[in-house]
Motif scaffolding. Sequence first.
Motif, short mmCIF file in Angstrom:
data_model
loop_
_atom_site.label_atom_id
_atom_site.label_comp_id
_atom_site.label_asym_id
_atom_site.label_seq_id
_atom_site.Cartn_x
_atom_site.Cartn_y
_atom_site.Cartn_z
N MET A 1 0.85 -1.20 0.00
CA MET A 1 0.00 0.00 0.00
C MET A 1 0.89 1.25 0.00
SD MET A 1 -3.18 1.08 2.44
CE MET A 1 -2.49 1.52 4.01
N TYR A 2 0.62 2.13 -0.94
CA TYR A 2 1.36 3.40 -1.02
C TYR A 2 0.38 4.55 -0.79
CZ TYR A 2 4.56 7.01 -2.66
OH TYR A 2 5.39 8.11 -2.71
N VAL A 3 0.74 5.46 0.11
CA VAL A 3 -0.11 6.63 0.36
C VAL A 3 0.75 7.89 0.25
CG1 VAL A 3 -1.48 7.85 2.12
CG2 VAL A 3 -1.77 5.39 1.81
N CYS A 4 0.26 8.88 -0.50
CA CYS A 4 1.02 10.12 -0.66
C CYS A 4 1.12 10.83 0.69
CB CYS A 4 0.33 11.03 -1.67
SG CYS A 4 0.30 10.31 -3.31
N GLY A 5 2.34 11.14 1.07
CA GLY A 5 2.58 11.76 2.37
C GLY A 5 2.57 13.28 2.29
N GLU B 1 8.06 11.72 -7.98
CA GLU B 1 8.62 11.03 -6.80
C GLU B 1 7.78 9.83 -6.39
OE1 GLU B 1 7.69 12.75 -2.73
OE2 GLU B 1 7.81 14.57 -3.93
N CYS B 2 6.44 10.00 -6.45
CA CYS B 2 5.59 8.90 -5.98
C CYS B 2 5.69 7.70 -6.92
CB CYS B 2 4.15 9.37 -5.83
SG CYS B 2 4.00 10.54 -4.46
N SER B 3 5.79 7.98 -8.25
CA SER B 3 5.97 6.87 -9.19
C SER B 3 7.28 6.14 -8.90
CB SER B 3 6.01 7.39 -10.63
OG SER B 3 4.73 7.76 -11.06
N THR C 1 -5.22 15.30 -10.75
CA THR C 1 -3.95 15.63 -11.41
C THR C 1 -2.79 14.76 -10.93
OG1 THR C 1 -4.72 17.90 -11.56
CG2 THR C 1 -2.38 17.52 -11.97
N HIS C 2 -2.51 14.80 -9.63
CA HIS C 2 -1.31 14.10 -9.14
C HIS C 2 -1.38 12.60 -9.44
CE1 HIS C 2 2.15 13.25 -6.68
NE2 HIS C 2 1.45 12.55 -5.81
N HIS C 3 -2.48 11.98 -9.11
CA HIS C 3 -2.58 10.53 -9.33
C HIS C 3 -2.77 10.20 -10.81
CE1 HIS C 3 -3.70 9.87 -4.83
NE2 HIS C 3 -2.42 10.06 -5.02
N ASN D 1 -1.41 11.81 -13.22
CA ASN D 1 -0.08 11.90 -13.81
C ASN D 1 0.83 10.75 -13.35
OD1 ASN D 1 -0.96 14.11 -15.14
ND2 ASN D 1 0.16 15.61 -13.91
N GLU D 2 0.63 10.33 -12.11
CA GLU D 2 1.42 9.18 -11.64
C GLU D 2 1.14 7.95 -12.50
OE1 GLU D 2 0.97 9.37 -7.03
OE2 GLU D 2 1.97 7.52 -7.57
N ILE D 3 -0.15 7.71 -12.78
CA ILE D 3 -0.50 6.54 -13.60
C ILE D 3 0.14 6.68 -14.98
CG2 ILE D 3 -2.40 5.31 -14.77
CD1 ILE D 3 -4.16 5.91 -12.35
ZN ZN Z 1 1.95 11.17 -4.41
#
Ligand code: ZN
Length: 487
Positions: free
Chosen positions: A28-32, A226-228, A251-253, A255-257
């Motif tokens: 599990m990854y959660v944006c901090g 960074e999250c990717s 936006t953030h997620h 773009n991560e995908i």
């Molecule tokens: Zn993130």
Amino acid sequence: MEQSLFVYNTLTRKKEKFAALNPPHVGMYVCGPTVYSDVHLGNSRTYISFDLIFRYLTHLGYKVRYVRNITDAGHLEGDAGDQGEDKISKKAKLAQLEPMEIVQKYTIGFHDVMQIFNVLPPSIEPTATGHIIEQIELVKLILERGYAYEINGSVYFDVEKYNQTQDYGILNRRNLEDLINNTRDLGGQDEKRGKLDFALWIKAKPEHLMKWPSPWSVGFPAWHLECSAMSNKYLGQHFDIHGGGIDLMPTHHTNEIAQNVAACDKNPANYWVHANMLTVNGQKMSKSLGNSFLPYELFTGQNSILSKGYSPMTVRFFILQAHYRSTLDFGNEAMEASEKGFKRLMNSFTLMDSLQASGSTDVEIAPLLQRCYDAMNDDFNSPVLIAELFEASRIINTVYDSKMKIDAKNLELLKQLMNDFILDILGLKNEQAANDDLPKVLDMIVELRNGAKVNRDYATSDKIRDGLQQIGFQLKDGKEGTTWSKI
Ligand code: ZN
Ligand code: AMP
């Protein structure tokens, strides 16, 4: 107990049966947080929501590797990606400090708040600045695969090119034309080929403080990257759950995908889980809107919006009384109702220890226990769980008043239910018990010190006196013996 858990997946907009990719492991990854200021109560709500999810998965027997990052570089003021100054650098300049001093200060502050709210630490807490090499490697890969371009030392993701073969709006359900038409032209973006293109690597202006060498320029990685890079490093190309606040989804997620698919043909997570916002008078609590307040202000009541202070566990209870996917509006009346409810629940929790089992029972606990699981299995429905816990509390009070009998087997099950769901899963602590125990602990320390004095061990007796003084308790030696008081 065999349980089927259903989780709402933003990707499909449906509740889906949870199936781990590699049971019993769950990634599990959660944006901090971006550590440029104190976390406010809204941010805390999101981390409490994911703490509930982490705790429940662990309770079910999954071995969860929970990765929650610290954003300590690259998050620019215009949250979309590449406009404005780096939030941390800006704060550092204003305060005339090193950016890393800002990062240190607010990371410690964040950890303190998490501890006070009894939020468990994640398994790994990686930082963006600790993973510059991984981010550069990811940019190289995206460039090699033709989904990005370099201009004047910066690298941008080519959204239109990507959308020719992939669906850029897979998560936010927007089509590209809509997105293009609804994106403000912010100016200063002449470098980009397309309006929706976003930065992967940004060439640093001379005055920019946090920068690193790369094949393209001395610069810094953009926030989405960074999250990717870090989820990929610690959880692999495809893992179970990716979470964050719902405000990060469009936006953030998204773009991560796009970054992960562009680099390795894989949407990084099976389930995209989003926690809803804490609002004040219907408006998202946010630092920039000026309606945010800090957890400490809530504990002490020192903010004009508050009529009094509330204990950390009351606040946690208030947050858990709403489902994580609903908005939750902060208000004094709602807080007072939560305070009463939490006290009621914890009073019966304390009474539970003095219940006596009878030879027969008027109540069966197994169906209630199953209803508690059913609530949590229905997309972590904590408000419904809490309603069931009030039923457990009613049973405890009725047995305590000798108006109902319970046998040993059912009493055991009742205790297990209360301990598992209140302490382990909801992560609530019995503050009443902690306060009640303190005088007993202090009396015991005073007794130990008396023993040292009798043995003429004055070094130890002084050490105890000074140590207590330091943490806020004063000892007074009188004719009647030693007494303690809070300074
Ligand atoms: Zn993130
Ligand atoms: P930030 O430090 O701005 O990156 O935000 C950290 C986390 O807090 C993100 O997951 C946001 O979605 C979340 N967040 C920000 N504001 C709120 C709010 N009012 N209620 C709940 N979560 C929030």
